[in-house]
Scaffold this active site. Structure first.
Site, PDB file in Angstrom:
ATOM      1  N   LYS A  63       0.874  -1.180   0.000  1.00 54.45           N
ATOM      2  CA  LYS A  63       0.000   0.000   0.000  1.00 54.45           C
ATOM      3  C   LYS A  63       0.907   1.224   0.000  1.00 54.45           C
ATOM      4  O   LYS A  63       1.428   1.641   1.034  1.00 54.45           O
ATOM      5  CB  LYS A  63      -0.877  -0.018   1.260  1.00 54.45           C
ATOM      6  CG  LYS A  63      -2.205   0.692   1.122  1.00 54.45           C
ATOM      7  CD  LYS A  63      -2.137   2.161   0.713  1.00 54.45           C
ATOM      8  CE  LYS A  63      -1.828   3.065   1.885  1.00 54.45           C
ATOM      9  NZ  LYS A  63      -1.601   4.476   1.478  1.00 54.45           N
TER      10      LYS A  63
ATOM     11  N   GLU B 110       9.129   1.348  11.399  1.00 59.99           N
ATOM     12  CA  GLU B 110      10.201   2.329  11.158  1.00 59.99           C
ATOM     13  C   GLU B 110       9.533   3.691  11.187  1.00 59.99           C
ATOM     14  O   GLU B 110       8.807   4.045  10.259  1.00 59.99           O
ATOM     15  CB  GLU B 110      10.862   2.075   9.793  1.00 59.99           C
ATOM     16  CG  GLU B 110      11.470   0.684   9.622  1.00 59.99           C
ATOM     17  CD  GLU B 110      12.714   0.455  10.470  1.00 59.99           C
ATOM     18  OE1 GLU B 110      13.144   1.375  11.183  1.00 59.99           O
ATOM     19  OE2 GLU B 110      13.237  -0.670  10.437  1.00 59.99           O
TER      20      GLU B 110
ATOM     21  N   CYS C 270      14.025  10.480   7.223  1.00 61.16           N
ATOM     22  CA  CYS C 270      13.800  10.069   8.614  1.00 61.16           C
ATOM     23  C   CYS C 270      15.054  10.234   9.457  1.00 61.16           C
ATOM     24  O   CYS C 270      14.970  10.547  10.635  1.00 61.16           O
ATOM     25  CB  CYS C 270      13.297   8.640   8.665  1.00 61.16           C
ATOM     26  SG  CYS C 270      14.372   7.483   7.826  1.00 61.16           S
TER      27      CYS C 270
ATOM     28  N   GLU D  50       9.219  16.553  15.117  1.00 60.89           N
ATOM     29  CA  GLU D  50       9.776  16.260  13.786  1.00 60.89           C
ATOM     30  C   GLU D  50       9.132  17.210  12.769  1.00 60.89           C
ATOM     31  O   GLU D  50       7.906  17.222  12.625  1.00 60.89           O
ATOM     32  CB  GLU D  50       9.473  14.808  13.403  1.00 60.89           C
ATOM     33  CG  GLU D  50      10.111  14.417  12.080  1.00 60.89           C
ATOM     34  CD  GLU D  50       9.751  13.001  11.632  1.00 60.89           C
ATOM     35  OE1 GLU D  50       8.586  12.596  11.776  1.00 60.89           O
ATOM     36  OE2 GLU D  50      10.659  12.309  11.123  1.00 60.89           O
TER      37      GLU D  50
HETATM   38  P1  NAD Z   1       2.240   8.500   7.471  1.00 64.78           P
HETATM   39  O1  NAD Z   1       2.327   7.799   8.776  1.00 64.78           O
HETATM   40  O2  NAD Z   1       1.290   9.607   7.321  1.00 64.78           O
HETATM   41  O3  NAD Z   1       1.871   7.484   6.297  1.00 64.78           O
HETATM   42  C1  NAD Z   1       2.663   6.348   6.011  1.00 64.78           C
HETATM   43  C2  NAD Z   1       1.803   5.315   5.321  1.00 64.78           C
HETATM   44  O4  NAD Z   1       0.822   4.852   6.231  1.00 64.78           O
HETATM   45  C3  NAD Z   1       1.028   5.832   4.106  1.00 64.78           C
HETATM   46  O5  NAD Z   1       1.001   4.834   3.115  1.00 64.78           O
HETATM   47  C4  NAD Z   1      -0.351   6.073   4.670  1.00 64.78           C
HETATM   48  O6  NAD Z   1      -1.346   6.008   3.690  1.00 64.78           O
HETATM   49  C5  NAD Z   1      -0.472   4.923   5.647  1.00 64.78           C
HETATM   50  N1  NAD Z   1      -1.432   5.110   6.729  1.00 64.78           N
HETATM   51  C6  NAD Z   1      -1.860   6.264   7.291  1.00 64.78           C
HETATM   52  N2  NAD Z   1      -2.762   6.013   8.257  1.00 64.78           N
HETATM   53  C7  NAD Z   1      -2.905   4.665   8.318  1.00 64.78           C
HETATM   54  C8  NAD Z   1      -3.695   3.790   9.119  1.00 64.78           C
HETATM   55  N3  NAD Z   1      -4.523   4.257  10.062  1.00 64.78           N
HETATM   56  N4  NAD Z   1      -3.585   2.467   8.921  1.00 64.78           N
HETATM   57  C9  NAD Z   1      -2.746   1.980   7.983  1.00 64.78           C
HETATM   58  N5  NAD Z   1      -2.000   2.753   7.175  1.00 64.78           N
HETATM   59  C10 NAD Z   1      -2.064   4.086   7.349  1.00 64.78           C
HETATM   60  O7  NAD Z   1       3.722   8.946   7.145  1.00 64.78           O
HETATM   61  P2  NAD Z   1       4.228   9.873   5.945  1.00 64.78           P
HETATM   62  O8  NAD Z   1       3.805  11.271   6.259  1.00 64.78           O
HETATM   63  O9  NAD Z   1       3.816   9.235   4.664  1.00 64.78           O
HETATM   64  O10 NAD Z   1       5.817   9.713   6.051  1.00 64.78           O
HETATM   65  C11 NAD Z   1       6.623  10.541   6.797  1.00 64.78           C
HETATM   66  C12 NAD Z   1       6.988   9.890   8.122  1.00 64.78           C
HETATM   67  O11 NAD Z   1       7.664   8.655   7.890  1.00 64.78           O
HETATM   68  C13 NAD Z   1       7.949  10.711   8.947  1.00 64.78           C
HETATM   69  O12 NAD Z   1       7.549  10.693  10.292  1.00 64.78           O
HETATM   70  C14 NAD Z   1       9.283   9.979   8.791  1.00 64.78           C
HETATM   71  O13 NAD Z   1      10.219  10.154   9.808  1.00 64.78           O
HETATM   72  C15 NAD Z   1       8.819   8.569   8.706  1.00 64.78           C
HETATM   73  N6  NAD Z   1       9.843   7.741   8.072  1.00 64.78           N
HETATM   74  C16 NAD Z   1      10.550   6.852   8.851  1.00 64.78           C
HETATM   75  C17 NAD Z   1      11.553   6.077   8.276  1.00 64.78           C
HETATM   76  C18 NAD Z   1      12.328   5.089   9.107  1.00 64.78           C
HETATM   77  O14 NAD Z   1      12.933   4.207   8.527  1.00 64.78           O
HETATM   78  N7  NAD Z   1      12.348   5.191  10.424  1.00 64.78           N
HETATM   79  C19 NAD Z   1      11.838   6.190   6.915  1.00 64.78           C
HETATM   80  C20 NAD Z   1      11.106   7.107   6.169  1.00 64.78           C
HETATM   81  C21 NAD Z   1      10.104   7.873   6.757  1.00 64.78           C
END
Ligand code: NAD
Length: 510
Positions: free
Chosen positions: A188, A263, A297, A396
């Site tokens: 997804k 992550e 991240c 963040e």
């Molecule tokens: P997000 O949490 O908004 O979304 C991530 C994914 O989760 C998307 O595909 C979204 O559609 C899905 N999602 C959202 N709500 C959901 C739910 N209730 N159930 C299931 N899936 C759901 O994150 P983002 O804004 O897309 O990404 C940025 C974040 O990701 C930042 O906080 C960043 O630090 C983190 N990140 C972490 C790493 C790591 O390896 N630690 C790497 C990259 C990004």
């Protein structure tokens, strides 16, 4: 579009609609729902994307389950799967320019960096092809009486939920180990950046991945993502995204007792002692927070500098930030492109206002560059004199904004570094190696770089602690997540347990 602002560079074969990919077919949603997706330069919709619901997720899981239980994939020899993974890597490399153009157009990443991420994605497939071929299972001899051996089995259908930052690379980071392990998958992708994932079906098919092994359901997180998390026939969820989303997912997965890899977010400290190699430290600090648009991240978004170096460091950092080239993502000279979405852009700008209101000193950036009057652009932004109590120190921001604070001694540096709910990465700069190791051991982070910028060997464990995540991926850690171990205990002699239930007259012990 206001005259003078460069228009987005539209990729030649940009699709006008993006569909799910289920059981080897491109399909729309069962209920026909779609959503629009826009590029971050013009913020104009360029395509409609199938909006998945529980029915679409169920369809994809059923296809993946059929491929798992009835298809060749899980039972293939590792070498055969590895050959296919290597062909995926070949296909990615052959399409690197197209992938980079799609990614850059959709996410706003500078084209040169999007190209680098495409190569990293290919490398992920090659790496996990190697890992799975080299993987061994264990056997334990128990004297002469028993042999115990361990079988590793793919866990089933893996649910992969990915974010919008470096989307293609992060998708590959989950797909490669899951497929290498013999799982079938439902991916997804993030709803703001579905474009580069739309190239995956073609790349997978070309490489020989059987139908049903790889499936995509696009859609909104709270709908498609949520349905995947709650699907009873998906035993593992690998999630990368925000910490708040991670908590929601853990709650929703709990009734199913799913294995989760999380992550999550970060607010990683860069600890700079006065004896650090200033030029290298500056290079790493500037690249570490402003590359990938700061939407990274592991960005070093809190820079902690020792008193004696503080004023000089802030001045030099601000000077470098002012020269970071902000521009159209498609321009090879651009170092900092457009932020992914107007909503995110607004959020980052709000943090700039918060920083000013909290009394931090804005020494670079903070506004849209004058030459870019449209699009989600922000100049590289540096706040100095940031106190630990400020929101811009704690939260963040996930954009090109860095907070700089001063410390007096090692103890204060460690205390400041650890004054965070996050614990993903940390960077330590000093020419005193004993101190460097001490601090590297004392900071609360899953990964520390000592006198090094962020380079990562794919064999090392990747992951954070505290609010930055649960579990580690990378190398065999990833394979562990996508497999279960079964131990088989074999008797090699006729040894017996203590006998229960023997009639008294026949029991020699009485
Ligand atoms: P997000 O949490 O908004 O979304 C991530 C994914 O989760 C998307 O595909 C979204 O559609 C899905 N999602 C959202 N709500 C959901 C739910 N209730 N159930 C299931 N899936 C759901 O994150 P983002 O804004 O897309 O990404 C940025 C974040 O990701 C930042 O906080 C960043 O630090 C983190 N990140 C972490 C790493 C790591 O390896 N630690 C790497 C990259 C990004």
């Amino acid at each position: 579009m206001i005259t003078g602002t460069p228009a987005p560079a539209v990729p030649a074969d940009l699709p006008s609609s993006v569909l799910h990919y289920i059981g080897g077919q491109h399909v729309g949603s069962v209920d026909g729902a779609t959503f629009d997706v826009a590029d971050p330069v013009s913020n104009t919709p360029y395509a409609t994307v199938a909006a998945g619901s529980a029915a679409d997720v169920d369809r994809a899981v059923r296809a993946a389950l059929a491929a798992f239980t009835g298809g060749p994939w899980p039972g293939m020899r590792p070498r055969e799967r590895a050959r296919i993974l290597n062909r995926i890597a070949d296909a990615i490399e052959a399409s690197d320019e197209r992938i980079a153009q799609f990614e850059s157009f959709d996410s706003g990443l500078p084209i040169t960096q999007a190209r680098g991420q495409a190569h990293r994605a290919a490398e992920n497939f090659r790496f996990f092809a190697d890992v799975v071929v080299a993987l061994h299972e264990s056997a334990f001899g128990v004297g002469t009486s028993q042999l115990n051996y361990v079988l590793r089995r793919p866990v089933g259908v893996a649910g992969l939920v990915t974010p919008w930052n470096t989307p293609f690379m992060l998708e590959s980071w989950k797909l490669a180990p899951a497929l290498a392990a013999g799982c079938t998958v439902v991916l997804k992708p993030a709803e703001w950046t579905p474009l580069s994932a739309s190239l995956l079906p073609e790349l997978m098919t070309e490489a020989g991945v059987p139908d049903g092994v790889f499936n995509i359901v696009h859609g909104i997180g709270e709908q498609a993502g949520d349905a995947l998390v709650r699907h009873p026939q998906v035993p593992v969820i690998s999630f990368t995204g925000e910490s708040a989303t991670g908590k929601t997912i853990m709650g929703n997965a709990a009734p199913h007792l799913k294995a989760l890899s999380m992550e999550l977010g970060g607010k990683s400290p860069v600890v700079v002692f006065a004896d650090a190699d200033l030029e290298r430290t500056l290079d790493a600090a500037v690249f570490g927070v402003f590359s990938l648009n700061g939407e990274r991240c592991t960005a070093g978004s809190r820079i902690l500098v020792e008193d004696d170096l503080y004023d000089e460091f802030v001045a030099r950092l601000a000077e470098r930030a002012r020269h970071v080239r902000v521009g159209p993502p498609s321009d090879p000279a651009t170092q900092l492109g457009a932020l992914v979405h107007p909503e995110h852009y607004r959020r980052v700008l709000d943090y700039v206002e918060v920083g000013c209101a909290e009394g931090a000193r804005l020494v670079a950036g903070g506004t849209r560059p004058e030459h870019l009057r449209e699009g989600n652009y922000l100049a590289a932004t540096v706040f100095a004199d940031v106190r630990a109590s400020m929101r811009i120190f704690q939260e963040e921001i996930f954009g090109p904004v860095v907070a700089v604070s001063r410390f007096r001694d090692e103890a204060e540096a460690v205390a400041l570094a650890n004054d965070s709910s996050y614990g993903l990465a940390a960077y330590v700069w000093t020419s005193d190696l004993e101190r460097g190791h001490r601090v590297a051991h004392a900071v609360e982070a899953g990964m520390v770089w000592l006198n090094s910028h962020n380079v990562r060997d794919l064999r090392t464990p990747f992951g954070g602690i505290k609010a930055s995540g649960l579990g580690h991926e990378g190398g065999e850690h990833s394979i562990d997540f996508y497999t279960t171990s079964r131990v088989v205990h074999v008797a090699l002699s006729d040894a017996r347990p203590t006998r229960f239930g023997v009639p008294p007259q026949a029991d020699p012990a009485l």
